[in-house]
Each structure stands twice: as C-alpha cells, then as structure tokens.
Motif scaffolding. Structure first.
Motif, mmCIF file in Angstrom:
data_model
loop_
_atom_site.group_PDB
_atom_site.id
_atom_site.type_symbol
_atom_site.label_atom_id
_atom_site.label_comp_id
_atom_site.label_asym_id
_atom_site.label_seq_id
_atom_site.Cartn_x
_atom_site.Cartn_y
_atom_site.Cartn_z
ATOM 1 N N LYS A 218 16.480 26.375 -18.059
ATOM 2 C CA LYS A 218 15.074 26.227 -18.440
ATOM 3 C C LYS A 218 14.200 25.924 -17.235
ATOM 4 C CE LYS A 218 15.552 24.810 -23.257
ATOM 5 N NZ LYS A 218 15.300 23.732 -24.249
ATOM 6 N N ASN A 219 14.781 25.286 -16.215
ATOM 7 C CA ASN A 219 14.042 24.957 -14.993
ATOM 8 C C ASN A 219 14.105 26.071 -13.952
ATOM 9 O OD1 ASN A 219 13.319 22.461 -16.037
ATOM 10 N ND2 ASN A 219 15.091 21.416 -15.155
ATOM 11 N N VAL B 193 20.502 28.218 -25.901
ATOM 12 C CA VAL B 193 19.334 27.720 -25.185
ATOM 13 C C VAL B 193 18.235 28.779 -25.272
ATOM 14 C CG1 VAL B 193 20.381 28.565 -23.027
ATOM 15 C CG2 VAL B 193 18.431 27.020 -22.942
ATOM 16 N N ARG B 194 17.019 28.334 -25.606
ATOM 17 C CA ARG B 194 15.882 29.243 -25.724
ATOM 18 C C ARG B 194 15.084 29.243 -24.414
ATOM 19 N NH1 ARG B 194 15.097 30.921 -30.871
ATOM 20 N NH2 ARG B 194 16.229 29.791 -32.507
ATOM 21 N N THR B 195 14.977 30.402 -23.813
ATOM 22 C CA THR B 195 14.208 30.562 -22.584
ATOM 23 C C THR B 195 13.035 31.508 -22.852
ATOM 24 O OG1 THR B 195 15.507 32.462 -21.808
ATOM 25 C CG2 THR B 195 16.334 30.263 -21.252
ATOM 26 N N ARG C 129 19.544 22.854 -19.411
ATOM 27 C CA ARG C 129 18.403 22.264 -18.719
ATOM 28 C C ARG C 129 18.145 22.961 -17.382
ATOM 29 N NH1 ARG C 129 15.926 17.392 -19.606
ATOM 30 N NH2 ARG C 129 16.711 17.788 -21.709
#
Length: 218
Positions: A136-137, A200-202, A133
C-alpha cells in the motif's frame, strides 16, 4: 490437472487443531459459523482502529473461539499487544462491549483474553499484514518479500514460501510471483505448516498474498 487443498485442513488431527471449538445441530451450524466470522471481523476492525503500532501491523496471529451453552470464550493471540497491555482493563472491556453489541447475545456471557506470542514473525498472518502495508505504501513487491524472509530468520523457522498474485506494480496483465527460502514440504502430513491467505486492496485492484511457513517436523 492439479488438485489443491488447504494446508491446515489437510493436517487437522495430526499437527493442526481447530480454531473454533463448539458443537451445534446441523440446522444451526451455519448460524454458528456466521457468528464466528462476526466475532473475528469485529475484533480485527477494533484493533485496527484503536491500536497504533510502530511495526505497521495489527499483530493478530489467530483468534480461537470456544463456545458453551452460557459462555463464549475468545482467545486472541497477538504479537504486538502493546496498547492493549498498557490499558488492559479499559480496552478489553471496550472490546467486549463492541463484540456483544455486534452479536446481540443476551443469554450468553462473553469473555475475551489476550495471549502474547513469543515469535510474532513466525506466524504468516502477521507477515501477510506486513507485506500488505508495504504494498500500500508503494514499496516494490520483491523488496517486501525479501524483507519478510529476513524477518522469519529471527523466528528460527525451517522454511518459508511467499506468493503474491494479481496486478502487481499496476501491470495490465495479472501474474503470480513467489519466492522460497529453505524447505516447505507441503505433501508431508507430519510437517507442521503455518499457512494464511490475505487480500490487500490497492489502487490497481485486489492482490492475493499466500504464505507457507515450515515450523517443525514431528
């Protein structure tokens, strides 16, 4: 050349136990394995869509599945089951209906229960969701890893290692960055290690997060 092995599979029978308990004929084994994956994916998607958690993570530490001839028992270990506890009968019934539709099981009963864990930040899956998370931010990966180590200090762990691999911060060349705090004896079978691998997909691509937590030594 280094030979790698999963830390959990390496310790099965000593400090680790299986997360799925059932027996099947060799020809039906692959079907049972796919069924377990459907159950876990369905639960994670449902929790992600229906739970609004202030910490920013779903809080699922692990999902245990026990199968019998006429019953499928699913135990969800969560660190922040706030919404599911407040609206327990309604949400759990809705979750059971969703999983039953996904499995299309007619002859077997499905029972889902939720267990709250005492130290959520001592489990790598919850920490990996937290790091994902943050990434992603657009938070710096070093800041996210240091914050993760600070959170594990609340859980009284003996050591933690965090590793992130991929196009970190959007660099053209993929690399591996890691940080360790305390002891993480991966070659000791008696050492109780909690481990997880999380993707995690960025916007730059897929990053891989690995976390090892040294809990105790028997």
């Amino acid at each position: 050349m280094g030979q790698k092995i999963n830390p959990l599979g390496f310790r099965l029978g000593t400090t680790q136990s299986h997360h799925s308990l059932w027996f099947a004929q060799p020809k039906k084994y692959s079907k049972g394995l796919q069924e377990d994956k459907k159950i876990r994916d369905c639960i994670k998607n449902f929790v992600q869509k229906n739970m609004k958690i202030s910490s920013g993570v779903e809080g699922i530490a692990r999902i245990e599945i026990q199968k019998r001839i006429d019953l499928i028992q699913v135990i969800i270990y969560m660190g922040f089951p706030k919404l599911l506890i407040e609206e327990k009968p309604k949400k759990i019934a809705e979750l059971q209906m969703t999983v039953q539709k996904e499995l299309n099981c007619v002859n077997r009963k499905l029972n889902i229960s939720i267990t709250r864990i005492s130290n959520p930040y001592g489990h790598p899956n919850i920490l990996a969701e937290f790091i994902a998370r943050q990434l992603k931010n657009r938070v710096s990966f070093r800041k996210a890893m240091k914050k993760t180590i600070e959170l594990t200090e609340q859980a009284n762990t003996k050591g933690i290692q965090v590793q992130i691999a991929g196009r970190i911060d959007g660099k053209e060349i993929a690399r591996v960055e890691w940080i360790r705090e305390g002891r993480v004896p991966l070659q000791t079978i008696e050492a109780k290690i909690h481990y997880c691998f999380y993707t995690v997909r960025t916007i730059y691509g897929v990053l891989g997060i690995k976390i090892w937590i040294f809990v105790d030594e028997e």
